[in-house]
Scaffold this motif. Structure first.
Motif, PDB file in Angstrom:
ATOM      1  N   PRO A  45       0.839  -1.197   0.000  1.00 30.30           N
ATOM      2  CA  PRO A  45       0.000   0.000   0.000  1.00 30.30           C
ATOM      3  C   PRO A  45       0.881   1.258   0.000  1.00 30.30           C
ATOM      4  CG  PRO A  45      -0.011  -1.022   2.169  1.00 30.30           C
ATOM      5  CD  PRO A  45       0.748  -1.941   1.244  1.00 30.30           C
ATOM      6  N   PRO A  46       0.371   2.346  -0.558  1.00 34.00           N
ATOM      7  CA  PRO A  46       1.171   3.573  -0.558  1.00 34.00           C
ATOM      8  C   PRO A  46       1.348   4.082   0.872  1.00 34.00           C
ATOM      9  CG  PRO A  46      -1.054   4.028  -1.316  1.00 34.00           C
ATOM     10  CD  PRO A  46      -0.935   2.537  -1.153  1.00 34.00           C
ATOM     11  N   PRO A  47       2.402   4.840   1.092  1.00 29.68           N
ATOM     12  CA  PRO A  47       2.588   5.368   2.441  1.00 29.68           C
ATOM     13  C   PRO A  47       1.456   6.343   2.775  1.00 29.68           C
ATOM     14  CG  PRO A  47       4.146   6.378   0.917  1.00 29.68           C
ATOM     15  CD  PRO A  47       3.427   5.304   0.164  1.00 29.68           C
ATOM     16  N   PRO A  48       1.131   6.484   4.033  1.00 26.43           N
ATOM     17  CA  PRO A  48       0.045   7.401   4.398  1.00 26.43           C
ATOM     18  C   PRO A  48       0.425   8.844   4.056  1.00 26.43           C
ATOM     19  CG  PRO A  48       1.184   6.624   6.362  1.00 26.43           C
ATOM     20  CD  PRO A  48       1.755   5.865   5.190  1.00 26.43           C
ATOM     21  N   SER A  49      -0.585   9.617   3.751  1.00 17.77           N
ATOM     22  CA  SER A  49      -0.359  11.034   3.456  1.00 17.77           C
ATOM     23  C   SER A  49       0.106  11.742   4.734  1.00 17.77           C
ATOM     24  CB  SER A  49      -1.640  11.697   2.968  1.00 17.77           C
ATOM     25  OG  SER A  49      -2.092  11.081   1.796  1.00 17.77           O
TER      26      SER A  49
END
Length: 135
Positions: free
Chosen positions: A72-76
């Motif tokens: 998953p992409p890193p959190p904003s």
């Protein structure tokens, strides 16, 4: 009599068990001398099923497994903190729908945290520093 001669010439059963509805056929797979690759129907005989041209080709290899899923992409990052003197204002920089570009709105709204993140409310960067005086 000819059948017995053929059976004796073929020897004892040595192939895999086999059955067909053809009279006089063997009960095991073999490749008899009369079996020819271009002869129609020979592969239906147990006497011919062990011939290389009667065995089906191996199945194609299985496709490779799919690649693992992407992580998953890193959190904003959290929004920048903000403080203002307006009651009910955000405590972080934002750009709400009521923030518009008109000069009146910019004067009224750009000091709100709710509008400081809008492109028209972000102050331009400072000009570059002048070059040092010559020696």
């Amino acid at each position: 009599m000819a059948f017995l001669a053929l059976l004796v010439a073929a020897g004892a059963p040595s192939g895999r068990p086999c059955s067909s509805s053809i009279f006089g056929d063997f009960s095991y797979e073999t490749c008899a001398s009369f079996c020819k690759p271009n002869k129609h129907g020979v592969c239906g005989w147990c006497k011919c099923r062990a011939c290389s041209y009667c065995t089906p080709p191996p199945p194609p290899p299985l496709p490779p497994p799919p690649p693992p899923p992407l992580p998953p992409p890193p959190p904003s990052p959290p929004p920048a903190e903000c403080t203002s003197t307006h009651t009910g204002d955000f405590q972080h920089v934002g750009c709400s729908a009521f923030c518009t570009r008109s000069s009146k709105s910019m004067r009224e709204h750009c000091d709100w945290c709710k509008c400081r993140g809008c492109p028209h409310c972000i102050p331009p960067p400072p000009p570059p520093a002048p070059p040092p005086p010559p020696p």
